[in-house]
Design an enzyme around this catalytic site. Structure first.
Site, mmCIF file in Angstrom:
data_model
loop_
_atom_site.group_PDB
_atom_site.id
_atom_site.type_symbol
_atom_site.label_atom_id
_atom_site.label_comp_id
_atom_site.label_asym_id
_atom_site.label_seq_id
_atom_site.Cartn_x
_atom_site.Cartn_y
_atom_site.Cartn_z
ATOM 1 N N PHE A 1 34.487 30.120 33.396
ATOM 2 C CA PHE A 1 35.051 31.030 34.400
ATOM 3 C C PHE A 1 33.914 31.746 35.156
ATOM 4 C CE2 PHE A 1 37.208 34.962 35.746
ATOM 5 C CZ PHE A 1 38.373 34.437 36.284
ATOM 6 N N ASP B 1 35.411 33.187 24.684
ATOM 7 C CA ASP B 1 36.283 33.821 25.672
ATOM 8 C C ASP B 1 37.686 33.260 25.439
ATOM 9 O OD1 ASP B 1 37.768 34.482 27.943
ATOM 10 O OD2 ASP B 1 35.991 34.534 29.213
ATOM 11 N N TYR C 1 46.399 40.764 30.181
ATOM 12 C CA TYR C 1 47.400 40.724 31.268
ATOM 13 C C TYR C 1 47.895 39.306 31.554
ATOM 14 C CZ TYR C 1 43.037 39.902 33.864
ATOM 15 O OH TYR C 1 41.813 39.439 34.265
ATOM 16 N N LYS C 2 47.348 38.313 30.833
ATOM 17 C CA LYS C 2 47.789 36.924 31.023
ATOM 18 C C LYS C 2 48.958 36.658 30.065
ATOM 19 C CE LYS C 2 43.453 35.662 33.116
ATOM 20 N NZ LYS C 2 42.074 35.187 32.957
ATOM 21 N N ARG D 1 47.569 24.589 39.805
ATOM 22 C CA ARG D 1 47.597 24.936 38.382
ATOM 23 C C ARG D 1 48.994 25.423 38.003
ATOM 24 N NH1 ARG D 1 43.638 29.427 35.809
ATOM 25 N NH2 ARG D 1 45.210 30.725 36.798
HETATM 26 C C1 PLP Z 1 41.013 35.828 33.645
HETATM 27 C C2 PLP Z 1 39.678 35.588 33.027
HETATM 28 C C3 PLP Z 1 38.701 36.577 33.046
HETATM 29 C C4 PLP Z 1 38.977 37.846 33.769
HETATM 30 O O1 PLP Z 1 38.068 38.873 33.595
HETATM 31 P P1 PLP Z 1 38.432 40.313 34.173
HETATM 32 O O2 PLP Z 1 37.298 41.154 33.800
HETATM 33 O O3 PLP Z 1 39.745 40.723 33.593
HETATM 34 O O4 PLP Z 1 38.578 40.182 35.664
HETATM 35 C C5 PLP Z 1 37.500 36.316 32.377
HETATM 36 N N1 PLP Z 1 37.288 35.116 31.755
HETATM 37 C C6 PLP Z 1 38.230 34.140 31.768
HETATM 38 C C7 PLP Z 1 37.978 32.848 31.070
HETATM 39 C C8 PLP Z 1 39.431 34.347 32.415
HETATM 40 O O5 PLP Z 1 40.357 33.376 32.429
#
Ligand code: PLP
Length: 420
Positions: A137, A214, A239-240, A388
């Site tokens: 990411f 992660d 939040y996911k 997606r």
């Molecule tokens: C959604 C996501 C993030 C998001 O990070 P934020 O600090 O909440 O913006 C980080 N890593 C991965 C793999 C994600 O899918």
């Protein structure tokens, strides 16, 4: 039973799948479940639960409104770690005292990556590399880049297959005596590749490296066993698949054996041993508390508690089984309807290697997604050319999958410009 349409392969009737789905009844507990919207983005922002509206309102009147600042002593000071423990036990396979909630995933990543590389450098200055993959990411990659520049380290990039992810073979070839830290996603945000947690952790450890997992796209959808994997560090979103609401705080995990060894770089008063002593110098709190920085976002920790309750009630293994059934059905429909229209599958076909979403490829994906949003079908567009399809197991029905992919088929079936 199957339904057949002229010129198409027979497909499974979604009503049949919904009828035998033991988790189907939970869908009604989400706000908006009866709306005609087809929601394929629960892996980016989960739907709220109906119970959450009441929890938020009660918090304003009974806790914030009535307890006022007394709330900190009574409950809020401990919430980052008590809720962290609960999340650890329901979803992460983490024994108590190792998980805390607060900050964003990005900030947790920074703190834990910095803590890990600094610790490694102190013990062995020849460990100068961070291993990370090119499909990780963006925030993970950008942070690794920044920390490498800050600490004079080097990034070693793994380049996985774009429809797959980091395999044991790829990781083995990348780690060695120079590796300080390995940063990996459990479920890849684009391809949905599900990495082998225990195997990859062992490979990193055998090379003397620490691993940071992660879990943003796995927590709440795929079982995780951090203690069982012998993981060092982990972070993840709430939040996911945990439906904590936009910007709800993230979680961080630090294995107990590293407490007292790793020190994080954002030395705020809330992570100090005695915040209200307000002493002249920073002294970190023992354990996971020492990884907290500033005042925790208590309001942001409310909604996720309803989803944790629901996942615990349903059971994470049943959630994973439904997730696999939803992604398999998406592939079945895509193969029957969309492959003849030029769509390719950019996610693993083997369920054991697939997380909770499916990414479909087509040169016109960007236009298609734009048109779908206008029609009330909400997937994500992901570069390059990916649609997606995110399937949140407790709030998505098989009928929704059928309806959404039928709309994709309709849009791709006529030539000329696509508009919704
Ligand atoms: C959604 C996501 C993030 C998001 O990070 P934020 O600090 O909440 O913006 C980080 N890593 C991965 C793999 C994600 O899918």
């Amino acid at each position: 039973m199957t339904t057949t349409e002229a010129g198409a392969k027979p497909i499974t009737d979604p009503a049949e799948l919904d009828a035998v789905d033991e988790l189907a009844g939970h869908r009604a507990r989400f706000v908006g479940a009866s709306s005609p919207i087809v929601y394929f983005d629960g892996n980016s922002l989960g739907r709220p639960l109906v119970a959450t509206a009441q929890r938020l309102s009660k918090f304003v009147t009974d806790e914030w409104g009535d307890r006022l600042i007394r709330g900190w002593d009574e409950r809020w000071m401990d919430l980052p770690t008590s809720l962290g423990d609960r999340l650890g036990s329901v979803l992460l396979g983490a024994a108590g005292g190792q998980t805390a909630i607060g900050d964003s995933t990005t900030v947790w990543l920074y703190k834990l990556m910095r803590a890990a590389v600094d610790h490694q450098q102190r013990t062995d200055s020849a460990r100068t590399e961070i291993v990370i993959d090119t499909d990780n990411f963006p925030t993970d990659r950008y942070l690794a880049e920044g920390i490498a520049a800050e600490r004079g380290l080097t990034l070693r990039w793994i380049e996985p297959d774009s429809t797959g992810g980091v395999t044991p073979e790829l990781l083995s070839a990348a780690v060695g005596e120079a590796t300080a830290l390995v940063v990996l996603c459990h479920v890849a945000y684009k391809s949905a590749f599900l990495a082998d947690g225990p195997a990859l952790t062992r490979i990193a450890h055998d090379a003397g490296a620490l691993v940071l997992w992660d879990l943003c796209h796995s927590a709440g959808s795929v079982p995780v066993d951090l203690d069982g994997w012998d993981a060092d560090l982990a972070v993840g979103c709430t939040y996911k698949y945990l439906n904590g609401g936009p910007g709800s705080p993230a979680f961080g995990y630090v294995a107990a054996r590293l407490h007292g060894k790793l020190t994080q770089p954002i030395q705020g008063w809330m992570g100090a041993r005695d915040p209200f002593a307000m002493g002249p110098r920073y002294e970190p709190a023992a354990g996971i508390r020492g990884f907290i920085s500033g005042t925790p976002a208590i309001v942001g920790m409310l909604a996720m508690q309803d989803m944790l309750d629901l996942i615990e009630e349903a059971g994470i293994d049943a959630v994973r089984a439904k997730s696999l059934a939803l992604t398999s059905y998406t592939l079945e429909l895509s193969d029957a309807w969309l492959t003849p229209l030029g769509v390719t599958v950019l996610s693993p076909r083997d369920g054991a290697q697939r997380g909770g979403h499916v990414t479909l490829g087509h040169p016109r994906s960007r236009e298609v997604v734009k048109a779908l949003w206008k029609l009330g079908v909400i997937p994500d567009y992901r570069e390059p050319g990916g649609m997606r399809i995110g399937l949140s197991p407790l709030s998505t029905s098989f009928d929704e999958v059928h309806e959404g992919l039928a709309q994709v088929r309709a849009l791709l079936s006529h030539s000329g410009p696509i508009s919704g």
